[in-house]
Design an enzyme around this catalytic site. Structure first.
Site, PDB file in Angstrom:
ATOM      1  N   LYS A   1      -1.044  -5.207   3.288  1.00 44.97           N
ATOM      2  CA  LYS A   1      -0.421  -4.007   3.145  1.00 44.97           C
ATOM      3  C   LYS A   1      -0.941  -2.927   4.008  1.00 44.97           C
ATOM      4  O   LYS A   1      -2.112  -2.808   4.401  1.00 44.97           O
ATOM      5  CB  LYS A   1      -0.586  -3.566   1.659  1.00 44.97           C
ATOM      6  CG  LYS A   1       0.357  -2.433   1.226  1.00 44.97           C
ATOM      7  CD  LYS A   1       0.138  -2.259  -0.054  1.00 44.97           C
ATOM      8  CE  LYS A   1       0.882  -0.748  -0.742  1.00 44.97           C
ATOM      9  NZ  LYS A   1       0.675  -0.499  -2.057  1.00 44.97           N
ATOM     10  N   SER A   6       2.663  -0.826  -8.510  1.00 47.77           N
ATOM     11  CA  SER A   6       3.039  -1.468  -6.818  1.00 47.77           C
ATOM     12  C   SER A   6       2.786  -2.823  -6.666  1.00 47.77           C
ATOM     13  O   SER A   6       3.079  -3.145  -5.548  1.00 47.77           O
ATOM     14  CB  SER A   6       2.328  -0.091  -5.821  1.00 47.77           C
ATOM     15  OG  SER A   6       2.644   0.959  -5.977  1.00 47.77           O
ATOM     16  N   SER A  27       4.996  -0.051  -4.211  1.00 54.63           N
ATOM     17  CA  SER A  27       4.699   0.478  -2.718  1.00 54.63           C
ATOM     18  C   SER A  27       4.525  -0.825  -2.024  1.00 54.63           C
ATOM     19  O   SER A  27       4.559  -0.669  -0.843  1.00 54.63           O
ATOM     20  CB  SER A  27       3.789   1.496  -2.459  1.00 54.63           C
ATOM     21  OG  SER A  27       2.414   0.948  -2.959  1.00 54.63           O
TER      22      SER A  27
END
Length: 499
Positions: free
Chosen positions: A75, A175, A151
């Site tokens: 990420k 997330s 996220s």
């Protein structure tokens, strides 16, 4: 290697195949590169292609670690990769190059993980969708008109689409679990203190956030946790008690458990009927597996808890914005941030120390209360999300417009105590709007408990539904054992998107 062969393996299979000389890390990387080229233009999951660097990693010789040869995406926040651009989903950091590996990424590297790419995320991770202006929206492989969540939406989309078997992720309010639920994957948020955050970050969001991975199989999550867990030098929290034999736990069924079930949403009023039905069905499955299932409707002041969560969020976003100056040498300006982000930053700047302490006190009281309410059970069950995945564009701009954020830039210069009533009303609206679809995960970030999302149902339109399981701090092994039992009883690994 054919894609069907690549797709049929999880990371554990890949590691064993390399050891048995059935194939090489190069062949796995080639398969990942091919799949990336085939699908990424449709899902926008990977925003920084690292495949050339990955080839160099392999050619220079991978460490003989327990994860050696596994292709992984990371990420674009919740950790840094040395000498790679790290945007945090923000145009303010579009050209910032991280100077060093974060502790977690260094552990990946020492274990021989192959870094394939960096994945899309919302600006500073503040949304449950992944639609940053700097990169554009990530899309759900199950239906590209819908969000993969946030996220860690880019990582989940990459795993669901078959680019890689495992995606690094982070979870400050759901997330890991929200994208796992939306993309038909397994996602475990570990206990507070279980994972390293250093060396550049002490704690995430006042202890609410920490990293791990999103996977297709339970045993892969256990394997990555086994190899990367443990606090790093100077960590503010000690590692919680409880077994750390995570791989072994994922290889056996749990003892008979006492399971409490909540069917309502935690921080919202409504829950989709198909999701309620999925919780009911899961309760029945648990009973069939021999567990003792009881009703347990957790009680707390939802409005107070939501406001405390957003207050902590705003204080940390304000610091994130300020930190861009340190990283880039440029003063933060409204035009370099999305409106919702800038607004939250202004709220954070306007908050007093007293208000932040009040929010943290709510977290403390909630933690004590949930511990008391769940003392007589082993595991708590709820829906991961209250609604199926939103359509692309459904939440972003509409939320900003409803909050009137276009005016925030003009008043930012006078932010201060006199602005608090304005911001307070807006943050309540933000809590109501932004948590309406995903109101069930934040509780366990606040309490620091481990929680996992398990893909146990799909909607009639073919979108995944995740079921959330939470346990006492330090009980990841228990959750992994239960997750593996559920995976055996209701397999999902071979159920893949039509992408």
């Amino acid at each position: 290697m054919k894609f069907t062969e690549y797709r049929a393996m999880d990371a554990t299979d890949m590691i064993q195949g390399i050891r048995d000389k059935q194939f090489t890390a190069d062949e796995l990387l080639d398969a990942a590169v091919d799949r990336l080229g085939q699908v990424n233009s449709r899902i926008n999951a990977v925003v920084l292609d690292l495949t050339r660097r990955a080839a160099t990693q392999i050619s220079e010789g991978l460490p003989e670690g327990e994860l050696s040869g596994v292709p992984l995406v990371v990420k674009d926040m919740d950790g840094t990769l040395a000498d790679a651009v790290c945007t945090f989903g923000s145009r303010s950091l579009r050209d910032w190059i991280a100077p060093n590996d974060s502790t977690l990424f260094a552990r990946y590297r020492r274990n021989g993980v192959v870094f394939v790419g960096k994945t899309n995320c919302p600006e500073f991770g503040i949304m449950g969708i992944t639609e940053p202006e700097v990169h554009g929206p990530a899309r759900n492989p199950w239906n590209t008109n819908h969000t993969p969540g946030g996220s860690s939406g880019g990582s989940a989309a990459a795993v669901a689409a078959g680019i890689v078997p495992v995606g690094h992720a982070g979870d400050g309010g759901g997330s890991i679990r929200i994208p796992s639920a939306y993309c038909g994957l397994f996602g475990l948020k570990p206990s507070r203190g279980r994972m390293p955050m250093g060396p550049d970050v002490s704690e995430g969001w006042n202890g609410l956030a920490l990293p791990h991975v999103i996977t297709r199989s339970v045993r892969d999550s256990a394997l990555f946790l086994q190899q990367t867990h443990g606090p790093d030098l100077g960590a503010p929290y000690g590692e919680p008690t409880g077994s750390t034999r995570f791989v072994a736990a994922a290889g056996r069924h749990p003892r008979k458990l006492r399971v409490g079930v909540t069917r309502r949403a935690f921080l919202a009023d409504d829950q989709h009927r198909e999701i309620v039905a999925a919780v009911d069905n899961t309760a029945g499955l648990l009973a069939e597996l021999g567990h003792d299932v009881v009703e347990l409707d957790l009680t707390f002041d939802a409005e107070q808890v939501a406001e405390a969560y957003l207050t902590i969020n705003a204080a940390n976003i304000a610091r994130d914005i300020a930190e861009t100056r340190t990283k880039t040498g440029r003063d933060p300006k409204p035009q370099n941030f999305e409106r919702a982000t800038w607004f939250l930053g202004q709220v954070g700047d306007a908050l007093s120390a007293h208000e932040l302490e009040d929010a943290l006190a709510v977290v403390g009281s909630l933690t004590r209360s949930i511990a008391r309410q769940t003392e007589a059970i082993d595991v708590h069950v709820s829906a991961t999300t209250a609604q199926p995945p939103a359509a692309i564009g459904e939440l972003g701009l509409g939320l900003a417009e409803r909050l009137g954020l276009s005016t925030i830039r003009r008043v930012s210069a006078v932010a201060g105590p006199t602005m608090n009533p304005v911001f307070r009303q807006a943050i309540r609206q933000l809590a109501s709007d932004s948590l309406a679809r995903t109101p069930n995960t934040q509780i366990f970030n606040m309490t620091g408990q481990p929680a996992m999302s398990v893909p146990l149902a799909w909607t009639t339109t073919g979108l995944p539904i995740g079921i959330q399981f939470a346990a006492a701090p330090g009980q990841e092994a228990l959750l992994l054992s239960l997750g593996a039992q559920l995976e055996e009883a209701r397999p999902w690994f071979d159920r893949t998107p039509p992408l």
